[in-house]
Structure formats: structure tokens, C-alpha cells
Design a protein around this motif. Structure first.
Motif, PDB file in Angstrom:
ATOM      1  N   ASN A 108      12.101   2.610  20.461  1.00  0.00           N
ATOM      2  CA  ASN A 108      12.774   1.985  21.595  1.00  0.00           C
ATOM      3  C   ASN A 108      13.011   0.485  21.422  1.00  0.00           C
ATOM      4  N   TYR A 109      12.861   0.002  20.179  1.00  0.00           N
ATOM      5  CA  TYR A 109      13.040  -1.423  19.918  1.00  0.00           C
ATOM      6  C   TYR A 109      14.197  -1.635  18.955  1.00  0.00           C
ATOM      7  N   ASN A 110      14.808  -2.818  19.018  1.00  0.00           N
ATOM      8  CA  ASN A 110      15.928  -3.152  18.156  1.00  0.00           C
ATOM      9  C   ASN A 110      15.387  -3.618  16.805  1.00  0.00           C
ATOM     10  N   ILE A 111      15.366  -2.729  15.828  1.00  0.00           N
ATOM     11  CA  ILE A 111      14.852  -3.040  14.496  1.00  0.00           C
ATOM     12  C   ILE A 111      16.041  -3.236  13.564  1.00  0.00           C
ATOM     13  N   THR A 112      16.258  -4.469  13.144  1.00  0.00           N
ATOM     14  CA  THR A 112      17.401  -4.818  12.310  1.00  0.00           C
ATOM     15  C   THR A 112      17.020  -4.908  10.842  1.00  0.00           C
ATOM     16  N   TYR A 113      15.910  -5.582  10.550  1.00  0.00           N
ATOM     17  CA  TYR A 113      15.442  -5.749   9.173  1.00  0.00           C
ATOM     18  C   TYR A 113      14.641  -4.515   8.740  1.00  0.00           C
ATOM     19  N   PRO A 114      14.206  -4.442   7.490  1.00  0.00           N
ATOM     20  CA  PRO A 114      13.572  -3.216   6.983  1.00  0.00           C
ATOM     21  C   PRO A 114      12.239  -2.878   7.650  1.00  0.00           C
ATOM     22  N   VAL A 115      11.799  -1.642   7.374  1.00  0.00           N
ATOM     23  CA  VAL A 115      10.462  -1.160   7.721  1.00  0.00           C
ATOM     24  C   VAL A 115       9.683  -1.090   6.408  1.00  0.00           C
ATOM     25  N   ALA A 116       8.608  -1.872   6.310  1.00  0.00           N
ATOM     26  CA  ALA A 116       7.927  -2.067   5.028  1.00  0.00           C
ATOM     27  C   ALA A 116       6.582  -1.351   4.978  1.00  0.00           C
ATOM     28  N   PHE A 117       6.247  -0.922   3.775  1.00  0.00           N
ATOM     29  CA  PHE A 117       4.950  -0.314   3.447  1.00  0.00           C
ATOM     30  C   PHE A 117       4.109  -1.374   2.761  1.00  0.00           C
ATOM     31  N   ASP A 118       2.903  -1.606   3.271  1.00  0.00           N
ATOM     32  CA  ASP A 118       1.989  -2.607   2.729  1.00  0.00           C
ATOM     33  C   ASP A 118       0.658  -1.925   2.452  1.00  0.00           C
ATOM     34  N   CYS A 119       0.144  -2.067   1.252  1.00  0.00           N
ATOM     35  CA  CYS A 119      -1.130  -1.431   0.889  1.00  0.00           C
ATOM     36  C   CYS A 119      -1.888  -2.388  -0.016  1.00  0.00           C
ATOM     37  N   GLU A 120      -3.032  -2.871   0.466  1.00  0.00           N
ATOM     38  CA  GLU A 120      -3.839  -3.821  -0.295  1.00  0.00           C
ATOM     39  C   GLU A 120      -5.311  -3.461  -0.121  1.00  0.00           C
ATOM     40  N   GLY A 121      -6.164  -4.081  -0.914  1.00  0.00           N
ATOM     41  CA  GLY A 121      -7.600  -3.877  -0.761  1.00  0.00           C
ATOM     42  C   GLY A 121      -8.096  -2.542  -1.241  1.00  0.00           C
ATOM     43  N   PHE A 122      -7.268  -1.804  -1.997  1.00  0.00           N
ATOM     44  CA  PHE A 122      -7.649  -0.450  -2.409  1.00  0.00           C
ATOM     45  C   PHE A 122      -8.731  -0.432  -3.483  1.00  0.00           C
ATOM     46  N   ASP A 123      -9.004  -1.566  -4.106  1.00  0.00           N
ATOM     47  CA  ASP A 123     -10.064  -1.627  -5.116  1.00  0.00           C
ATOM     48  C   ASP A 123     -11.435  -1.923  -4.509  1.00  0.00           C
ATOM     49  N   SER A 124     -11.463  -2.206  -3.195  1.00  0.00           N
ATOM     50  CA  SER A 124     -12.743  -2.472  -2.544  1.00  0.00           C
ATOM     51  C   SER A 124     -13.645  -1.251  -2.624  1.00  0.00           C
ATOM     52  N   ALA A 125     -14.918  -1.494  -2.847  1.00  0.00           N
ATOM     53  CA  ALA A 125     -15.866  -0.388  -2.967  1.00  0.00           C
ATOM     54  C   ALA A 125     -15.920   0.454  -1.692  1.00  0.00           C
TER      55      ALA A 125
END
Length: 509
Positions: free
Chosen positions: A210-227
Motif C-alpha cells: 500500500n506504499y509508493n515504492i519507486t526505487y528497488p527492493v533490496a536483499f541484504d545479508c550480513e553477519g553470516f560468519d558469526s558463530a
């Protein structure tokens, strides 16, 4: 839009993030406690947890003891008002370290963004924000020359795998658009398989519909090496397949997909199959030069780069903390607007707190207790005025769609997280009856744990009287007699006892 960026020397403030979570007595263990006691405690926890853990891809780990009742949410159906405590954010919110300046790219040069200078029509300047930027004055941001904003809408916790909405996401999307700033969004993933990634993408698409989304939708994944990360041990192929599944689902839902990572993780396929991603999606790359853009005209990263995050040490009018600044090598001609179906007047900011409130007039009390603040923000830009305890009543005059209530307290407007308030004034206090504050909706169904779950004597982690009576595994059939969607607990019968467990760790038979 003309603009310029100049170097600006500024010391970083050090602060702790505040929370409206119920008080946890474990958080006030004296610093001066005997070292021997601390070592024994750590050893006990490690032994217990190592006995419980048996992770496989796609499986949520055993219930931990670090989540409070109010923060538990069903995976895939996040609450807008669920929050984590400061300690839980450190462990569970995968963006916590990045926003505390611990990115593997450092923080970059300090820069101040303001209107002026020259930019080409194909180059746009933007910021990316989350709840860690507090309550943003988007009118001020717009006056600083910001073209677009990438707004975090949610994340999956890195230990328990629960999806949460960013508590400021709806406010940020609405008010950024209302002030003429084009909006894109991102989601912080900790998915361990393609099914979870598709679930995340579907949740995002539904959340922003229901929102005006003009720019991309991004996937962010970090910290995966944390124990402690549930993604620890995943291969580059596994992580890339997860990202691809998310981005393909976003594309199928009608949005422009984009992948975010640091330059160091992309170079030489260090942590991702970079060529697979850059051949199919826009790439958003974090690389922080010592001299910022535009004096450094482009990133040193040699791969594909549609958007360059060149500092996390930016200073933008209207934002009280440091903020990431980005250059996008693309733009959009559409003018950003307000939420679909809303008029410009409906999307205007509340004059008192720069947030859109719907007027109400009801009497509320705290479910247990809640902090009353001078602003609808849990960051350092707000001040705690008082604490409202269960049984004490105040008049509520407004409710925001970002999870805050406006209250009249001793003639003063104050703000509290709505999920900690109730209009049920008849419920007795815990001190009066020694009963539970959690209200359950009656049901009668059979459930079993997804993996393993603790059954407790009370629906609470923090109550000293709440003890683990039993731990049961998948295949054990429990009769559920009640549930509470607001705090995420279920009431079950096991061996003739009425016990309590987290709903998100159960499946209905």
C-alpha cells in the motif's frame, strides 16, 4: 536537483539503544561480580545450549532464554510493534553491528549532505535508514538534497529465525514519500534455504503493497560468519541460491530487485557467487573511500555497481545519528507520493511529534508497565518522562500506524509503544493476584513442536517463578487450549499439566 557534498569533521556520539521491553533482572548483575561465578555461569549456559542445539538448514533452533514475551512473533507474520531489548538486538538483529559502526568496510569519511552543486540527470543521491536513525524529520531531509531513501522494512533474526517489522518502517515510507523523496526498501535476511527466502520476499511484498515504492527492493545479508548465526557454515552457493530465490520472488511481485553487499564480500567471489548475481540484478555495493564522493568520483570496486554506498558516516539535516549515503547511477521520473488511497492531508506529519496519528479517546493502562516518552522514539532523541504501571490509567488521544500511542499524562502529551497498553481495566495486577497478565483466546487443537520447545509453568522468561517443566520434541502431541497472538504464547496440556510455550515453535497437526 542540484547539490554538493563537503567534508565535515564531526566526532561520533556514543550511545546505547533504549527499549520499552519489560524489565529483566538479569541485566543488572553487578559488574564487580566474582570472576569465578561468571566463568561457572558461562560454562553452564554453554553446556545446556550445546546439548539442545542440533541445527539443520530450514530448522529453527531450540527456544533460547533471551527473548521476552512481548517480542515473540510468528515467523512470516511479523508484528509492527514487536521490539527487542538492547541485549537481544545485539544478538538477534543482524543490522545491529552495522549500525553501531562495525561494518567490515569501516565507516568511511564524515560528510555532510546539503543542497547545491551540480549532478547529472542520471545520478541521484540517497540515504538508507532503519529504526536506528530514530524518528526522522523527513521535511528537513528533503531540504538537504536527498533524492531517494532506501528504508529497512524488516529482518529475520539471526538466531531464532523470526521475522520482525522495523518499528519505524511504515512511518519512514509514508513520510519520506509525503515529502517528495522517492522510496526504495530493503530486508535484512538470515534465511537458511530458498523456502525461507521466498517467505521473506512474500512478507516484504505484502508489507509494502500500500506504499509508493519507486526505487528497488533490496536483499541484504550480513553477519553470516558469526558463530551464533543460523547461517553459519552455509556455502557461497547456498547463500547465493537464497538471495536469488528472494530476488526472483520480488521480481515476480512487480518490484525491481537489487542485491546489497560489501565490496570485499563480492570481489573474487569471496562470499557470494558474484557473477550469478550481477548478471541478473542491480548491485548495491558498500565501499568507503577515505575521501568521499564526489571528490572520489567512483567506487574502487571493479564489478557491476548500480548503487554505491560510499559512507556510513554521513550527516543529514533531520536525522540525529550518522547515516549511510549512496549514489545511484539511475533515477526515476515518477514523483513519489503518499500511501495508496490516502490523501495528502492524511499523510501529513503530526504537528506535535512529526508522526501521523489517528485521533481516539479511550482510557488505557499498561499490561505490566511501560515507559512514557516525550517523543515516539526508542532512540536517544527521546526522553523518558515516567513509567506507567498496570492499574494506573491515562487517556489515549491518538494511535499511529507505526505502533505508537499518544497519551495525556498530567496534562502533558507523552508517547508509549501501543503493544504494551490495554483498554482492559478490569484485569488485576500480578502483585494482587499472582496470576498471569497474558490473556488467552480459547481453542482446542493438537500441536507438535517444529523441532524442540520448552514448556514453562508461566508464559514468561523474566518471571523468576517461571520454570521449564519439560522440553519436548517434534512428534510429541500437545493439546492446545489457548493462544495469544499479541505476545506469541500458547497454553498447552502435557501429561495432565497446563503449561506454556512459544507459538512460533509449534505446528498445528
Amino acid at each position: 536537483m542540484n547539490k554538493f557534498i563537503k567534508l565535515f569533521k564531526k566526532d561520533k556520539d556514543e550511545f546505547g539503544y533504549l527499549t520499552d521491553e519489560p524489565f529483566d533482572i538479569r541485566k543488572i548483575i553487578p559488574v564487580a561480580a566474582l570472576l569465578a561465578v561468571a566463568i561457572i555461569a558461562v560454562v553452564i549456559v554453554v553446556v545446556i545450549n550445546s546439548g539442545k542445539k542440533n541445527k539443520t538448514a530450514g530448522t529453527v533452533d531450540v527456544v533460547t532464554e533471551t527473548t521476552t514475551a512481548q517480542s515473540v512473533t510468528q515467523t512470516g507474520s511479523a508484528s509492527d510493534t514487536a521490539t527487542l531489548s538492547s541485549d537481544e538486538e545485539k544478538q538477534e538483529d543482524p543490522q545491529y553491528e552495522a549500525d553501531m559502526g562495525m561494518s567490515d568496510e569501516g565507516s568511511g569519511a564524515s560528510v555532510t549532505l546539503s543542497a547545491g552543486g551540480n549532478e547529472t540527470a542520471d545520478t541521484t543521491i540517497g540515504i538508507d535508514v532503519s529504526k536506528y536513525q530514530g524518528t526522522i524529520d523527513w521535511a528537513e531531509v528533503a531540504s538537504s538534497g536527498v533524492d531517494f531513501a532506501m528504508i529497512r522494512v524488516g529482518y529475520r533474526t539471526q538466531k531464532t529465525g523470526v521475522i520482525y517489522a522495523d518499528t519505524n518502517a511504515k512511518y519512514n515510507m509514508q513520510q519520506a514519500a509525503a515529502n517528495g523523496i522517492k522510496v526504495g526498501v530493503y530486508f535484512f535476511s538470515s534465511a537458511v534455504n530458498e523456502s525461507e527466502a521466498i517467505e521473506e520476499a512474500g512478507w516484504v511484498a505484502d508489507y509494502i503493497a500500500n506504499y509508493n515504492i519507486t526505487y528497488p527492493v533490496a536483499f541484504d545479508c550480513e553477519g553470516f560468519d558469526s558463530a551464533d548465526s543460523r547461517q553459519n557454515g552455509m556455502s557461497n552457493d547456498d547463500r547465493t541460491n537464497v538471495a536469488d530465490a528472494f530476488l526472483q520472488e520480488i521480481y515476480s511481485r512487480g518490484y525491481t530487485p537489487m542485491f546489497y553487499a560489501s565490496a570485499s564480500h563480492l570481489t573474487g567471489n569471496s562470499r557470494w557467487n558474484t557473477s550469478t548475481l550481477e548478471n541478473n540484478y542491480k548491485m548495491w555495493v558498500a565501499q568507503y573511500p577515505s575521501v568521499p564522493y564526489p571528490d572520489t568520483s567512483s567506487t574502487s570496486y571493479s564489478g557491476a555497481c548500480a548503487m554505491w554506498q560510499y559512507t556510513s558516516n554521513g550527516n543529514v539535516s533531520g536525522i540525529s545519528t550518522n547515516v549511510d549515503i549512496n549514489v545511484a547511477y539511475f533515477g526515476y521520473s515518477q514523483s513519489a507520493g503518499t500511501m495508496s488511497g490516502e490523501t495528502a492531508a492524511a499523510a501529513s506529519a503530526d504537528v506535535e511529534a512529526n508522526m501521523n496519528f489517528t485521533s481516539v479517546n479511550d482510557t488505557v493502562t499498561a499490561k505490566e508497565y511501560v515507559r512514557l516518552r516525550n517523543k515516539p522514539s526508542q532512540d536517544t532523541d527521546s526522553t523518558i518522562i515516567a513509567t506507567l504501571n498496570n492499574g494506573e490509567t491515562v487517556t489515549r488521544t491518538g494511535i499511529s500506524d507505526s505502533g505508537w500511542s499518544r497519551l495525556n499524562y498530567n496534562g502533558q502529551n507523552v508517547y508509549a509503544v501501543s503493544s504494551y497498553l490495554t483498554t482492559d481495566l478490569s484485569a488485576p495486577t500480578q502483585a494482587e493476584t499472582q496470576q498471569f497478565m497474558t490473556q488467552f483466546i480459547s481453542c482446542n487443537d493438537e500441536v507438535t513442536p517444529k523441532d524442540e520447545v520448552n514448556l514453562r509453568s508461566k508464559p514468561s522468561y523474566t518471571d523468576s517463578d517461571s520454570v521449564v517443566v519439560a522440553s519436548v520434541k517434534n512428534g510429541t502431541i500437545l493439546t492446545r487450549t489457548g493462544y495469544n497472538n499479541e505476545v506469541g504464547w500458547s497454553r498447552v496440556v502435557y501429561n495432565g499439566q497446563t503449561l506454556y510455550c512459544i507459538t512460533s515453535y509449534l505446528i498445528v497437526k
